[in-house]
Design a protein around this motif. Structure first.
Motif, mmCIF file in Angstrom:
data_model
loop_
_atom_site.group_PDB
_atom_site.id
_atom_site.type_symbol
_atom_site.label_atom_id
_atom_site.label_comp_id
_atom_site.label_asym_id
_atom_site.label_seq_id
_atom_site.Cartn_x
_atom_site.Cartn_y
_atom_site.Cartn_z
ATOM 1 N N LYS A 1 -66.470 -17.569 38.290
ATOM 2 C CA LYS A 1 -65.843 -18.887 38.447
ATOM 3 C C LYS A 1 -65.858 -19.647 37.127
ATOM 4 C CE LYS A 1 -67.106 -19.412 43.338
ATOM 5 N NZ LYS A 1 -67.913 -20.181 44.313
ATOM 6 N N LYS A 2 -66.983 -19.563 36.415
ATOM 7 C CA LYS A 2 -67.092 -20.231 35.110
ATOM 8 C C LYS A 2 -66.107 -19.604 34.123
ATOM 9 C CE LYS A 2 -70.304 -21.252 31.330
ATOM 10 N NZ LYS A 2 -71.704 -21.186 30.841
ATOM 11 N N PHE A 3 -66.070 -18.281 34.098
ATOM 12 C CA PHE A 3 -65.162 -17.574 33.193
ATOM 13 C C PHE A 3 -63.708 -17.954 33.481
ATOM 14 C CE2 PHE A 3 -62.158 -14.043 33.101
ATOM 15 C CZ PHE A 3 -62.125 -13.760 31.742
ATOM 16 N N LEU B 1 -64.754 -7.989 34.781
ATOM 17 C CA LEU B 1 -65.597 -8.944 34.062
ATOM 18 C C LEU B 1 -67.064 -8.526 34.125
ATOM 19 C CD1 LEU B 1 -65.994 -11.638 32.545
ATOM 20 C CD2 LEU B 1 -66.406 -12.688 34.773
ATOM 21 N N LEU B 2 -67.521 -8.109 35.301
ATOM 22 C CA LEU B 2 -68.911 -7.684 35.437
ATOM 23 C C LEU B 2 -69.189 -6.458 34.575
ATOM 24 C CD1 LEU B 2 -69.417 -8.215 39.289
ATOM 25 C CD2 LEU B 2 -70.028 -9.747 37.407
ATOM 26 N N ILE C 1 -64.868 -15.638 25.267
ATOM 27 C CA ILE C 1 -65.424 -16.405 26.392
ATOM 28 C C ILE C 1 -66.698 -15.746 26.897
ATOM 29 C CG2 ILE C 1 -65.024 -17.153 28.768
ATOM 30 C CD1 ILE C 1 -62.049 -17.420 28.070
ATOM 31 N N VAL C 2 -66.659 -14.425 27.066
ATOM 32 C CA VAL C 2 -67.829 -13.698 27.559
ATOM 33 C C VAL C 2 -69.013 -13.874 26.617
ATOM 34 C CG1 VAL C 2 -68.773 -11.384 27.961
ATOM 35 C CG2 VAL C 2 -66.537 -11.995 28.898
ATOM 36 N N ILE D 1 -70.308 -17.691 27.951
ATOM 37 C CA ILE D 1 -71.163 -17.263 29.067
ATOM 38 C C ILE D 1 -72.534 -16.820 28.566
ATOM 39 C CG2 ILE D 1 -71.436 -15.564 30.908
ATOM 40 C CD1 ILE D 1 -68.435 -15.677 31.329
ATOM 41 N N GLU D 2 -72.572 -15.875 27.648
ATOM 42 C CA GLU D 2 -73.865 -15.350 27.197
ATOM 43 C C GLU D 2 -74.613 -16.310 26.296
ATOM 44 O OE1 GLU D 2 -73.145 -10.526 27.392
ATOM 45 O OE2 GLU D 2 -73.003 -11.533 25.455
ATOM 46 N N ASN D 3 -73.906 -16.983 25.387
ATOM 47 C CA ASN D 3 -74.590 -17.873 24.432
ATOM 48 C C ASN D 3 -74.484 -19.347 24.787
ATOM 49 O OD1 ASN D 3 -75.431 -15.723 22.756
ATOM 50 N ND2 ASN D 3 -73.410 -15.635 21.806
ATOM 51 N N ASP D 4 -73.794 -19.646 25.899
ATOM 52 C CA ASP D 4 -73.711 -21.016 26.412
ATOM 53 C C ASP D 4 -73.223 -22.015 25.344
ATOM 54 O OD1 ASP D 4 -73.858 -22.846 28.468
ATOM 55 O OD2 ASP D 4 -75.931 -23.410 28.027
ATOM 56 N N LYS D 5 -72.144 -21.632 24.638
ATOM 57 C CA LYS D 5 -71.574 -22.500 23.606
ATOM 58 C C LYS D 5 -70.131 -22.877 23.958
ATOM 59 C CE LYS D 5 -74.366 -20.657 19.798
ATOM 60 N NZ LYS D 5 -74.341 -19.971 18.478
ATOM 61 N N GLU D 6 -69.953 -23.296 25.193
ATOM 62 C CA GLU D 6 -68.595 -23.580 25.673
ATOM 63 C C GLU D 6 -67.932 -24.707 24.888
ATOM 64 O OE1 GLU D 6 -66.281 -25.067 29.724
ATOM 65 O OE2 GLU D 6 -68.323 -24.272 29.858
#
Length: 439
Positions: free
Chosen positions: A52-54, A76-77, A126-127, A131-136
């Motif tokens: 959902k975030k992606f 994605l997974l 994005i991934v 998502i992984e580094n939380d730098k949106e």
């Protein structure tokens, strides 16, 4: 534009018709595997929060995406399960397979704005970053409105360029010569070359291809110490071989024997500093017919008019410097990739006056040699400038250095300006200026 969109759309619509025609007659799952975009064959059972975030972020980059199915989520997974270094090399292995599934399983409202590879790179970014580094927030600020993304329909991330340049560098050492080095400016030029190569058509004009090859040659000059120190020229054979490599043509020639033709050395270009000669000034009859033989330029009248105005500005600047140069001669100089900023310098014009009457190929070599010896590219503004515009040992020009100092004043200066007001502040600033002059 997404190159396969029309084929994708037709396949998806035909597959949906098969579902409609076989209602009640065939198990819908017997059609599974025909088209991974189908929401009937691949219904969504559960949507993880990470997806959902992606999906929310992806929609900000490509507004034409409409929906997804179970295959999109699975892809994605899979991407998230792949090691970061392996995943960055997105054109190979499991990463390539997951991206293919993801992009093809998405349903679109209409033809996407991004190219296929542009969408794949954005997915990787994005991934990794969001998502992984939380730098949106940081990522969105960097990429939303990105000029390269808007212009080309995709972006070349630094990690992507580094991977591709490393492969090119290893090939170059093996195929050409092991006497090479790598600078930051080399990788930056390689990145620009990759962008431009993607824009070249199969039937591209000779003029654009030759300009592209000149940029390749300039990049190669940054890789060779002897070339920079002694003004040696890169041979035409080397440029052609690198051109074929970058464009993917080298595989076509693998069966041909080239032991004698393989360019493993440099071609030394002698510098002939003759007496200054006068340019053909206001005498159109002295210009060769070759100058009027312009290759296929854009039919866009507005662009043509803009070019004429730009060249007239250059002509007026040269006139103020004491050089009355015809527009046709300015066109000729620009054909060799010389920027207006360099053309309108006394240093360049002084040299050009001694070589203007050479044939195009030799003139091109002489101009390139002069540029290698007398100019360099600023790492900040990425503008070619005379070397005298740089402090010794510095990679950014003095103009950019002043801008950086204005943008980032030292802590002492900030504290001083906070504490001192009014006339006293002006007095301190004057003292700082005097100290700089004295030093």
């Amino acid at each position: 534009m997404m190159e396969w969109y029309e084929t994708w759309r037709v396949d998806y619509e035909n597959h949906k018709l098969r579902h409609d025609e076989n209602i009640g007659n065939v198990d819908i799952y017997e059609l599974r595997g025909e088209n991974i975009t189908c929401e009937i064959c691949y219904p969504i059972r559960d949507t993880p929060e990470v997806f959902k975030k992606f999906w929310k972020i992806l929609q900000k980059f490509e507004y034409t995406i409409k929906d997804y199915n179970a295959e999109t989520i699975r892809a994605l997974l899979n991407l998230l399960s792949i090691d970061g270094e392996e995943r960055n090399n997105y054109t190979k292995g499991r990463t390539r397979d997951a991206l293919d599934v993801m992009v093809e399983s998405i349903r679109y409202l209409k033809q996407p704005v991004l190219r296929e590879k542009g969408l794949k790179i954005i997915i990787i970014v994005i991934v990794r970053d969001c998502i992984e580094n939380d730098k949106e927030d940081e990522t969105m600020d960097r990429l939303i409105g990105n000029e390269e993304l808007i212009r080309y329909g995709y972006i070349l991330e630094d990690w992507d360029v580094n991977i591709r340049f490393r492969e090119f560098y290893e090939w170059y050492k093996e195929a050409i010569t092991d006497f090479v080095e790598c600078k930051d400016s080399t990788t930056r030029r390689y990145k620009n070359i990759l962008y431009e190569e993607a824009e070249l058509k199969e039937d591209e004009s000779t003029e654009k291809i030759e300009e592209f090859k000149r940029k390749i040659r300039l990049m190669l000059h940054t890789m060779h110490i002897k070339v920079r120190e002694h003004g040696w020229g890169i041979s035409k054979e080397i440029v052609e071989k690198v051109y074929d490599k970058i464009r993917g043509f080298e595989q076509l020639n693998m069966d041909e024997t080239d032991s004698d033709d393989t360019p493993r050395s440099y071609t030394i270009t002698e510098t002939d500093d003759g007496e200054e000669e006068n340019l053909p000034i206001n005498k159109n009859e002295e210009m060769s017919d070759e100058e009027s033989d312009e290759s296929n330029e854009s039919n866009n009248v507005e662009e043509t008019e803009t070019t004429k105005i730009f060249e007239e500005i250059i002509r007026m600047d040269l006139k103020r410097m004491g050089y009355d140069v015809e527009i046709t001669e300015i066109e000729r100089i620009r054909k060799f990739g010389v920027t207006a900023k360099i053309i309108t310098t006394y240093e360049f014009m002084k040299r050009y006056l001694t070589i203007w009457n050479l044939e195009d190929e030799e003139l091109d070599e002489q101009i390139l040699q002069w540029r290698v010896e007398n100019t360099k590219e600023c790492e900040r503004c990425e503008t070619e400038r005379l070397k005298k515009e740089f402090e010794i040992g510095k990679e950014i020009c003095m103009e950019c250095k002043e801008d950086v100092e204005k943008e980032n004043p030292t802590d002492d200066e900030e504290e001083m300006e906070e504490d001192i007001k009014g006339p006293k502040l002006a007095q301190v600033k004057n003292q700082k200026v005097k100290r700089k002059i004295k030093n």
